[in-house]
Design an enzyme around this catalytic site. Structure first.
Site, PDB file in Angstrom:
ATOM      1  N   VAL A  43     -46.227  16.341 -42.603  1.00 11.90           N
ATOM      2  CA  VAL A  43     -45.717  15.107 -42.431  1.00 11.90           C
ATOM      3  C   VAL A  43     -45.640  14.384 -41.004  1.00 11.90           C
ATOM      4  CG1 VAL A  43     -43.320  15.192 -42.804  1.00 11.90           C
ATOM      5  CG2 VAL A  43     -44.492  13.317 -43.426  1.00 11.90           C
ATOM      6  N   ASP A  44     -45.161  15.858 -40.348  1.00 15.20           N
ATOM      7  CA  ASP A  44     -44.931  15.437 -38.892  1.00 15.20           C
ATOM      8  C   ASP A  44     -46.234  15.088 -38.078  1.00 15.20           C
ATOM      9  OD1 ASP A  44     -43.901  15.642 -36.250  1.00 15.20           O
ATOM     10  OD2 ASP A  44     -43.393  17.632 -36.322  1.00 15.20           O
TER      11      ASP A  44
END
Ligand code: ADP
Length: 192
Positions: A43-44
């Site tokens: 997700v980063d």
């Protein structure tokens, strides 16, 4: 089981839904970052890709002043090109079997993210399932910790209401990527 589920708890709507965190129209999305704040996978990576380079530049400034972000802590940057105005970057624990303070650190990651949101007067915040990807936290246990941490934060605030009532959260949303994670968080929300 594919639709969203919402519950009103302590005057705040708690929602669990499936989707892409980077596309949420909320005041802040929370990044499952790593302590370097230099970006990463999962997700980063998706947040930095969608939000553009301004987010990483602000992360680098934070690194210069405070040298990254420890597990359980949270920092805030703008949202760059995202619909969300802010990104709150928090670092979850790496799962090492459960006997290494993982639950406490995960609780702190949620609590400190929510505290930053209210400090900034934000009302709507969306979280991913922190630590259950590359960091290996079992989803069933992480869902319990995540939802209890949010509920506990809301309870404490309603017991000690802030002076400025405008700074109350109106929605905390969990945006889950895959059906298994969605269903696990849904069952947990149902049982709250
Ligand atoms: P961590 O390192 O904290 O485990 P990851 O990013 O590896 O973080 O995974 C956390 C969760 O985020 C996983 O369930 C993963 O499937 C999910 N995820 C990855 N990309 C997105 C996205 N764009 N929106 C929402 N969730 C996502």
């Amino acid at each position: 089981m594919a639709g969203p589920l919402s519950k009103n708890l302590q005057g705040c709507t708690l929602t669990v839904c499936q989707g892409d965190l980077t596309r949420q129209t909320v005041d802040a999305i929370v990044n499952a970052a790593n302590s370097s704040l230099m970006g990463g996978g999962g997700v980063d990576g998706a947040i930095h890709k969608a939000g553009g380079p301004a987010i990483l530049e602000e992360c680098l400034q934070i690194r210069k002043t405070q040298g990254g972000c420890a597990a359980g802590e949270a920092v805030i940057t703008s949202g760059g090109r995202l619909a969300a105005q802010y990104v709150i970057h928090t670092v979850g624990p790496i799962w090492r079997g459960g006997g290494n303070n993982e639950a406490k650190i995960l609780t702190n990651a949620y609590r400190n993210s929510l505290q930053l949101a209210v400090d900034y007067g934000l009302k709507t915040v969306a979280f991913p399932s922190i630590s259950t990807g590359a960091y290996g936290y079992p989803v069933e246990e992480a869902a319990k910790v995540a939802l209890s941490a949010v509920l506990d934060f809301l309870r404490r605030r309603s017991e000690n209401p802030p002076q400025n009532s405008e700074s109350n959260l109106s929605e905390v949303r969990f945006v889950l990527f895959d059906p298994h994670t969605l269903n696990t968080y849904k069952s947990e929300l149902e049982s709250l």
